[in-house]
Design an enzyme around this catalytic site. Structure first.
Site, PDB file in Angstrom:
ATOM      1  N   ARG A 142       0.842  -1.016   0.063  1.00  0.00           N
ATOM      2  CA  ARG A 142       0.168   0.025   0.076  1.00  0.00           C
ATOM      3  C   ARG A 142       0.775   1.196  -0.041  1.00  0.00           C
ATOM      4  NH1 ARG A 142      -2.424   0.671   5.370  1.00  0.00           N
ATOM      5  NH2 ARG A 142      -0.874   2.490   5.478  1.00  0.00           N
ATOM      6  N   HIS A 194      -4.012   4.374   4.518  1.00  0.00           N
ATOM      7  CA  HIS A 194      -4.924   3.298   4.498  1.00  0.00           C
ATOM      8  C   HIS A 194      -6.322   4.006   3.875  1.00  0.00           C
ATOM      9  CE1 HIS A 194      -7.424   0.070   6.135  1.00  0.00           C
ATOM     10  NE2 HIS A 194      -8.237   0.861   6.753  1.00  0.00           N
ATOM     11  N   TYR A 245       3.575   5.242  11.438  1.00  0.00           N
ATOM     12  CA  TYR A 245       4.003   3.911  11.881  1.00  0.00           C
ATOM     13  C   TYR A 245       4.859   3.260  11.075  1.00  0.00           C
ATOM     14  CZ  TYR A 245      -0.063   3.430   8.788  1.00  0.00           C
ATOM     15  OH  TYR A 245      -0.903   3.412   7.684  1.00  0.00           O
TER      16      TYR A 245
END
Length: 393
Positions: free
Chosen positions: A287, A291, A300
């Site tokens: 990805r 998100h 993160y």
């Protein structure tokens, strides 16, 4: 890396100290089906011969470029306040286009909320996707007409829907040969992410599909991150190996290789149509973006990880292959880029001029036939709206 909270710092430091081998390194060749390298070189695989012409591959390149442009426009629209939220597919275009182009017209698709490329291949107008994320429709398309179910927000629940649908067409005689209505054998494909594999619904779907030999292909887009949790927090073994425990085959494919995704999905779907039961495909991809547009991935994950995967871009490798083999001229690429701009402009204008539905439309199409409770709620809400008109008199 700059973060805004100590918790995010701790998580990032922990990940850096114990990186998942599934995330930063490409799996060994024997564990990964690949037909097109990141450099655009073709690889032959004895189990997955490719039956695509140069025109077919050019068409796939066009799909990849147009879908990415649709995604880019949607992100911009959300940032400008025109959409409530958007789930980007950036980096996952090959997994979606390759698998979707391998489907037959009669096959049924059960997506999550990120399968914009699959929707494109099934003939869904991108504007319909924007309607959903703008909040002006419940979905906007007829699932049976496009053989593409409505987007599913609840993580993993569509795998149960897909399994039930597959068991239904199995009982309708649409598996293992020509169906009664003459349309040919059918199968089902269910899309979900790596994070969804931790959900009970997905594992229950695996049990039912295996025991009843359901004609369904489970297509897991392993994009390495379940929102902010890395793959190592989801599984200590490669996801495709889970299928063995449920009693059906699983395999891992290079999810950034549109040709491999096509070949693997085509073979698995054909096996399902012939009555051989389910297959789990793990598309090993990444990805590239957030998100959703509410997410900040810099909190993160490491920037170096993103840079590694940029070198595996699914669009650039197809372009490199077409140029390397002389199967596409500069004029072709220019035409695709021009078309992408036109598509982007069209959906941008359509989104901005999209009319809001009447307030009471929220009660339409909730059930095939309205229930007494739904009628009562509608009447109450209508009275509430009328109160504003009366107060203004």
């Amino acid at each position: 890396m700059t973060v805004e909270s100590g918790g995010a710092t701790t998580a990032a430091q922990s990940y850096a100290a114990h990186p998942s081998p599934n995330t930063l390194e490409t799996p060994p060749a024997e564990q990964l089906v690949q037909l097109l390298t990141p450099e655009g070189e073709r690889i032959e695989h004895p189990d997955y011969p490719l039956d695509l012409s140069a025109a077919d591959i050019r068409a796939m390149y066009r799909d990849l470029v147009l879908v990415r442009r649709i995604d880019t426009e949607a992100i911009s629209l959300q940032r400008q306040g025109e959409l409530g939220i958007w789930a980007s597919l950036l980096g996952q275009e090959a997994a979606q286009i390759g698998s979707a182009r391998a489907l037959s017209p009669q096959d049924m698709v059960f997506p999550t909320y990120r399968e914009h490329g699959v929707a494109w291949c099934r003939g869904i107008d991108p504007v319909k996707l924007l309607e959903l994320y703008r909040g002006v429709s419940h979905g906007g398309w007829a699932p049976e007409e496009h053989k593409f179910h409505l987007y599913t927000i609840v993580i993993g629940s569509q795998t149960l829907h897909a399994t039930g649908y597959a068991m239904g067409i199995q009982r309708d005689g649409a598996v293992g040969g020509d169906s009664a209505d003459g349309k040919g054998a059918e199968a089902v494909i269910a899309y979900f992410g790596d994070g969804a594999t931790s959900q009970g619904d997905v594992n229950e779907a695996f049990v039912w599909a295996s025991v009843f030999n359901a004609p369904v292909v489970f297509f897991c887009q392993n994009n390495q991150w379940a929102i902010s949790e890395p793959l190592e927090k989801q599984s200590r073994i490669p996801l495709y190996q889970r299928a063995r425990g449920f009693g059906f085959p699983g395999l891992r494919v290079d999810g950034n290789d549109v040709l491999a995704c096509y070949a693997v999905t085509k073979k698995a779907m054909q096996a399902a149509r012939e009555g051989q039961g389910p297959t789990l495909i793990e598309a090993f991809t990444y990805r590239m973006g957030a998100h959703t547009t509410t997410d900040d991935p810099t909190r993160y994950r490491l920037a170096s990880e993103l840079e590694v995967w940029k070198l595996k871009d699914p669009i650039e490798r197809v372009r490199a292959y077409l140029v390397r083999t002389g199967q596409a001229e500069p004029e072709f690429f220019a035409a695709v880029d021009a078309e992408a701009k036109e598509v982007g402009a069209r959906i941008r204008e359509a989104c901005r001029t999209m009319p809001d539905p009447p307030p009471l439309a929220i009660f339409d199409n909730v059930y095939a036939e309205p229930t007494s409770i739904l009628r009562e709620e509608r009447e109450q809400y209508a009275a509430y709206l009328d109160s504003f008109e009366e107060a203004g008199r």
